[in-house]
Structures are given as structure tokens and as C-alpha cells.
Write a protein that holds these residues in place. Sequence first.
Motif, PDB file in Angstrom:
ATOM      1  N   LEU A  73      27.802  35.570  44.581  1.00  0.00           N
ATOM      2  CA  LEU A  73      28.097  34.423  43.725  1.00  0.00           C
ATOM      3  C   LEU A  73      28.243  33.149  44.538  1.00  0.00           C
ATOM      4  O   LEU A  73      29.048  33.079  45.457  1.00  0.00           O
TER       5      LEU A  73
ATOM      6  N   TYR B 239      39.894  28.935  52.102  1.00  0.00           N
ATOM      7  CA  TYR B 239      38.621  29.623  52.344  1.00  0.00           C
ATOM      8  C   TYR B 239      37.870  28.869  53.440  1.00  0.00           C
ATOM      9  O   TYR B 239      37.975  27.650  53.537  1.00  0.00           O
TER      10      TYR B 239
ATOM     11  N   GLY C   5      35.759  27.635  35.319  1.00  0.00           N
ATOM     12  CA  GLY C   5      34.970  28.443  36.239  1.00  0.00           C
ATOM     13  C   GLY C   5      33.896  27.671  36.962  1.00  0.00           C
ATOM     14  O   GLY C   5      33.027  28.251  37.612  1.00  0.00           O
TER      15      GLY C   5
ATOM     16  N   ALA D 170      29.822  29.960  44.530  1.00  0.00           N
ATOM     17  CA  ALA D 170      30.869  29.308  43.739  1.00  0.00           C
ATOM     18  C   ALA D 170      30.802  27.793  43.882  1.00  0.00           C
ATOM     19  O   ALA D 170      31.090  27.062  42.939  1.00  0.00           O
TER      20      ALA D 170
HETATM   21  N1  LIG Z   1      38.307  34.562  45.981  1.00  0.00           N
HETATM   22  C1  LIG Z   1      37.271  34.648  45.119  1.00  0.00           C
HETATM   23  N2  LIG Z   1      36.448  35.709  45.167  1.00  0.00           N
HETATM   24  C2  LIG Z   1      35.420  35.809  44.310  1.00  0.00           C
HETATM   25  N3  LIG Z   1      35.117  34.906  43.391  1.00  0.00           N
HETATM   26  C3  LIG Z   1      35.900  33.817  43.285  1.00  0.00           C
HETATM   27  C4  LIG Z   1      37.032  33.632  44.135  1.00  0.00           C
HETATM   28  N4  LIG Z   1      37.624  32.460  43.808  1.00  0.00           N
HETATM   29  C5  LIG Z   1      36.923  31.960  42.796  1.00  0.00           C
HETATM   30  N5  LIG Z   1      35.884  32.757  42.478  1.00  0.00           N
HETATM   31  C6  LIG Z   1      34.881  32.487  41.443  1.00  0.00           C
HETATM   32  O1  LIG Z   1      34.398  31.199  41.649  1.00  0.00           O
HETATM   33  C7  LIG Z   1      34.167  30.554  40.394  1.00  0.00           C
HETATM   34  C8  LIG Z   1      34.886  29.248  40.347  1.00  0.00           C
HETATM   35  O2  LIG Z   1      36.288  29.475  40.204  1.00  0.00           O
HETATM   36  P1  LIG Z   1      37.350  28.314  40.202  1.00  0.00           P
HETATM   37  O3  LIG Z   1      38.687  28.936  40.148  1.00  0.00           O
HETATM   38  O4  LIG Z   1      37.076  27.414  41.329  1.00  0.00           O
HETATM   39  O5  LIG Z   1      37.046  27.572  38.837  1.00  0.00           O
HETATM   40  P2  LIG Z   1      37.740  26.280  38.217  1.00  0.00           P
HETATM   41  O6  LIG Z   1      36.694  25.249  38.098  1.00  0.00           O
HETATM   42  O7  LIG Z   1      38.953  25.938  38.951  1.00  0.00           O
HETATM   43  O8  LIG Z   1      38.077  26.803  36.754  1.00  0.00           O
HETATM   44  P3  LIG Z   1      39.363  26.508  35.840  1.00  0.00           P
HETATM   45  O9  LIG Z   1      39.086  25.234  35.132  1.00  0.00           O
HETATM   46  O10 LIG Z   1      39.383  27.666  34.893  1.00  0.00           O
HETATM   47  O11 LIG Z   1      40.534  26.453  36.721  1.00  0.00           O
HETATM   48  C9  LIG Z   1      34.589  31.533  39.313  1.00  0.00           C
HETATM   49  O12 LIG Z   1      33.436  32.187  38.852  1.00  0.00           O
HETATM   50  C10 LIG Z   1      35.480  32.497  40.037  1.00  0.00           C
HETATM   51  O13 LIG Z   1      35.420  33.762  39.450  1.00  0.00           O
END
Ligand SMILES: Nc1ncnc2c1ncn2[C@@H]1O[C@H](COP(=O)(O)OP(=O)(O)OP(=O)(O)O)[C@@H](O)[C@H]1O
Lengths: 287, 350
Positions: A41, A78, A64, A43
Motif C-alpha cells: 500500500l 515512520y 484514509g 500511503a
Molecule cells: N502503520 C501502518 N501500517 C499499514 N497501513 C497504514 C499504517 N498507517 C496508516 N496506514 C494506512 O495508510 C492510509 C492512510 O491512513 P491515515 O491514518 O494517514 O489517514 P488519514 O488521512 O489520517 O484519515 P482520517 O481522516 O480517517 O484520520 C490508510 O489506508 C491506513 O490504513
Amino acid sequence: MIQKNRTKLVPLPTDILIPERDIGKQPVLDIRNLGIDFGGLTAVDSFTLAIGPTEIAGLIGPNGAGKTTIFNLLTNVYQPTRGSILLRGIDTKGMTTAQVNRLGIARTFQNIRLFGGMSVIDNVKVGLHNSIKCSFASSLLHTPGYYKAEKKARERCLELLDFMGMADMAQLRADSLPYGAQRRLEIVRALATKPAILLLDEPAAGMNPSETAELMEQIVRIRDTFQIAVMLIEHDMNLVMGVCEGIAVVNYGKIIAKGTPEQICNDPVVIEAYLGKKGAAAHAAEG
Amino acid sequence: MRLWKSKTSRQNLITLAMVTVAFAVLFFLNEGKVLSRSFSGQLVPICVYIVMALSLNLTVGILGELSLGHAGFMSVGAFTGVVAVAYLQQYITSPVPLMLVAMLIGGIMAGIAGFLIGIPVLRLRGDYLAIVTLAFGEIIRNILECLYVELDGGALRFSMFGSADVGGNFIISGPQGASVPSKLSTFGLGIGLVLFALIVIMNIVHSKEGRAVKAIRDNAIAAESVGLNLTSYKMKAFVTSAILAGMAGVLFAMNYSTVEAKKFNFNTSISVLVMVVLGGMGNLRGSIIAAALLTVLPELLRGFDDYRMLIYAIVLILVMLLNANARVKQIKLACSQKLRSLFSRKEASK
Ligand SMILES: Nc1ncnc2c1ncn2[C@@H]1O[C@H](COP(=O)(O)OP(=O)(O)OP(=O)(O)O)[C@@H](O)[C@H]1O
Ligand SMILES: [Mg+2]
């Protein structure tokens, strides 16, 4: 061998926007092509952004989209797969989260992370930790130096708490506070570390409208008083459009639009990302 | 009076005063030969276990890391202390300075052991410390069971598995344990060590180091985000805890004529852990009371000796279950609030 791309300053690419008053000053954060993969993935990908030293910037996008992940990359929770981060001109590659904080990034968390078993003021004192001048020996013996340092720390903490309207809660246990106050305490604790940039992850989540309005004022006041940059993630569009000078929109880990609140509001790509294709069409028909 | 004003230092002074008064009473009863023989024989062990519980509370309650080998640090202190006394008694003749030096050396050796364990383990997150300290406790006991130390014409000679030439003056002789040169531990020294441990831990807890340690316990990620170097503060707390346990070990050893390594086994570590859990995690006053009770009770209930560990295990499980129970938490909170309002009314009516 991995080649380290050590600090080499190049002129800002033209598509990086910072407020006019910050032109000519070094951006507090200069993020280049940042990206991270979790297994298969992706991200975050090709994330490029600069933030002026006194800018209030917004980071928005659907659930997400990768917003929190970007904060985690900026604070070295990270390690990025690609790209680089220059914090006040210094490449933060390989630093620990604590080192990045000492260099100037403080943050709050989407899922509140307070020191729940400690009092409100002690939470702030932990934020102040690195600026309390008191050796371990002097702590052990409770020398006069210890009392002096503690007194100074207490006064500074009360000042900071007062700044966010929380001085009367100083002695309460952090986890006994109402939700909104917990979020504000996280901000106070972050401010106590004397950051150059403050990262706020959904600071208004769970707040009622009047609390949110107060928070908006406080965010601007923080920037004005401490002359620092603020970058915030928020789903409350009133707040984002109200306080942010520059906004970046991410979707699926990529920046899809950057600009002033007005530009972002009217950007068809953004509307599509939030409402979907059909929704965007309906929106266009309405407008 | 400045001390009295702040709530935390007031609590500290109250704890210190309570301990001092309790000990002073016991001390004079003991001096006046009012106490029964068996109880006065328990006075030094009570002090030893109070220090053990207090120091373990620093690791378990305040730092929030589980340690299952606290008796290991105690044994390092005990055996080092015996050797130190045997060697140094030719130079230092008066007992109290000799004991203080021995406690210092025992504490330092235990601290070094703690440091060496901490280097690899405290970097990690998770319950690794529990596993490693458990192993440490067993390993150190096995090593001590084959260690021979001999005082040969003013010089120390160390060997493993015993040496062929018998005749020297063995201080430590493997499984038979250490023969203590002279019984130097007194209740007075015990009181001194308890107060010392209490003050050290309280001072740490109320300093920036202590706040850092508690912050790491409450939320490591947030602690890192405000610029704390986690490993360094975990290390400070863990090594301090080991040093205090080592000092308690010296006091313990010098209370008997012989000490065997098997006395410092897993059961001892667990007993100390039970004292901490029973007294309340992070609660120093509780640790003192629990340690004193659990040291005296087994003597009174000799007949139940076989079941002691079983009872401890059940108590441990019950306390954990009750502490995790939301209903019990509510009741506890309500009780403490009632007590507090009772006290504040009293103060107001004054
Ligand atoms: N440690 C990790 N391992 C695997 N996947 C991850 C990890 N951290 C985040 N993700 C994935 O990365 C993507 C982005 O997640 P993130 O938490 O940054 O979203 P966000 O924009 O903050 O969403 P929200 O508005 O719901 O807080 C998601 O698909 C999540 O499942
Ligand atoms: Mg998020």
C-alpha cells in the motif's frame, strides 16, 4: 549502498506556495517528494510542500487519505520510503522523534495521547522538560537549584495554560478532563517544547461549535504570539477555511490541489474527491 | 513551610513522618526488650523487604515495566556485601562505617548488573524486560551456586566450581553459600536504609526525571513527541531500582550467619512483586505496609507455609482482576472522594 541525499539547498520549486510576508525567509518545513509504502500500500506519494515560518497551513482530504501518516513521517515516527524533509534547513533523515522535536516540530494526536495518570500541570511540565535546567544529582538531593528550576517551570506552565484558558484546571488529573479540554491540553504541552512548527491532528474533533470558534481564535493567537508556523489536519471546513492561509488537499496519499481557501473551495478536483463524480456533477448543476 | 504548601511534598512529608514514627516506636520497644524474640528477629527482614518493595515499585509502578528478577539484584548485593565486609574488616574496624561501605559497594554492583541488562532490553517496547529479568534471576543464582571466593592472606581469590587446594578461608563456597564474617545488620541501619530509599524515590518522582518516567509509562509515543529520550530515563529508573535492591541485599545477608544463593530465587522475586501489587502500583505508602505485613504474616502462619505461593498467586490474580474492574474502580473513587470531603470538612471546621 544507499546514497544519502544530505542537505543541499536548492531554490524552491515554483509550485510551492508560502504567504507573502514569509517570502525571502527560509521555510520552516520544506518537504520534497515524500512517500511511504506499507507493504503493497502506497500511503503517501510524491508529497511536496513548503511551509512559511509564520504560516497557518491546512491539510485536508477524505478519510484514509494519508494525512496522519504525513504527520507521522514529519515527526519520524515512520521513516519515509522516498523523499526528504528539511526542517529549518536541516535534513531530519535518521533522527529520532525526540530529536526532531528538539529541532522544532511539536504535535498533537488524532486519538488523544495525554499522560493520563498525571495532573494537567505535570503534563505541561513534561513538555517543558528539555528546558528545565536541573541536573539529576540536584533532583535527587532537592538542592536549592532544584526548587528554583521547579518554580520557574511551574510559573511557565501556568502562563501557557492560562494562554489556552486552562489555568484553573492545573491540578486536575489529565484523563478526568472533558474532551475539548484534553485537546487543548495537548496543544499546551506541545507549545511547551518551544516548537518552530506546531502540527495539529484534528484539533476540533469532538468539540462543540462554540469550543471550535474559540479554538480558531486560539490558533491564530498562537501564531501571532509565538511567531511560529501551524499545520493542521481538520475535517471541519469552517475551521480550515477560517484560519488557514494555504491549504493542501490529499487523496490516496497524493496532493491533488494546493492554494488559498478560495481556490480550494472552487477547485473541481477537490469537490470531486470529496463528493465523488456524481456528487460533483450535482454540485456543478446546483452552482 | 514552603514544603507544606505544595500538596505533593505534603504527602511526602506525611509518609516520611508515618514511617519515622512507626520505626521509632518499634526501635524503642526493641531496645526495651518488650518485643517477642521472634518478632524482633523479623525487624531487619521487614526493613529489607520494604526497601525491596519500594525499589521494585519504582520499576513496576512508576516506570511501568515488569521485572521478575528483583531478587537477582538482591543476591548480587548480598554476595558482594559479604565479600566486601570479609575483605574490608581488616581496614575498617567499626561496624557501622563498614556496613555503609559494604552497602555502597553492593548497591553499585547491583546497579552495574541492572545497567548491563538495561542496555539491550530497555530500547525495546513490550514486555521483554520481564523475560530477561526472569532469566537474569535464574542465571545469577546458578552462577552464585558455583562461585567460590577465598580470603588468602589478605587477598581475595575467585574461582568457579571450587578449587582443589582446601585450607584457605572460604567466604563463599558454592552451594553452601556465603559464611557471613559477623552479623552487622541492625534495626537502626535498616531504618536508615528504608528512609534513604524512600527519600531517593520520592525525590526522583517529584523531579523532572520522575515526570519523564511517568510520562513514558502513561504514553511512550507522546513522551517521545515532546523530546524525551525514552531509553535514558528508563535506564535511570531501572538502575536506581537495582542499586536499592542491592543495598537491601547487603542488609539482608549481614543479618544471618550464612546466606545461600537459593534464598534469592524466583519465589522471592514474586513475593516482592506481590507486595508491590498489593500495596498498589506506584503507591509508596502501600508498598511499605504490604511489605511489612507480608514479611510478618508467614511467620505467624507457619502452618500454611506450603501454601504460601499458592495464596500469593491467588491474591495476585484477584488484585489484578479487581483493579481492572470498572465497577470496583467506581467504588474506590467514590470512597476516596467521601474520605476527602470528610477531611476537608474537618479542616474547614477548624
Ligand atoms: N502503520 C501502518 N501500517 C499499514 N497501513 C497504514 C499504517 N498507517 C496508516 N496506514 C494506512 O495508510 C492510509 C492512510 O491512513 P491515515 O491514518 O494517514 O489517514 P488519514 O488521512 O489520517 O484519515 P482520517 O481522516 O480517517 O484520520 C490508510 O489506508 C491506513 O490504513
Ligand atoms: Mg488521521
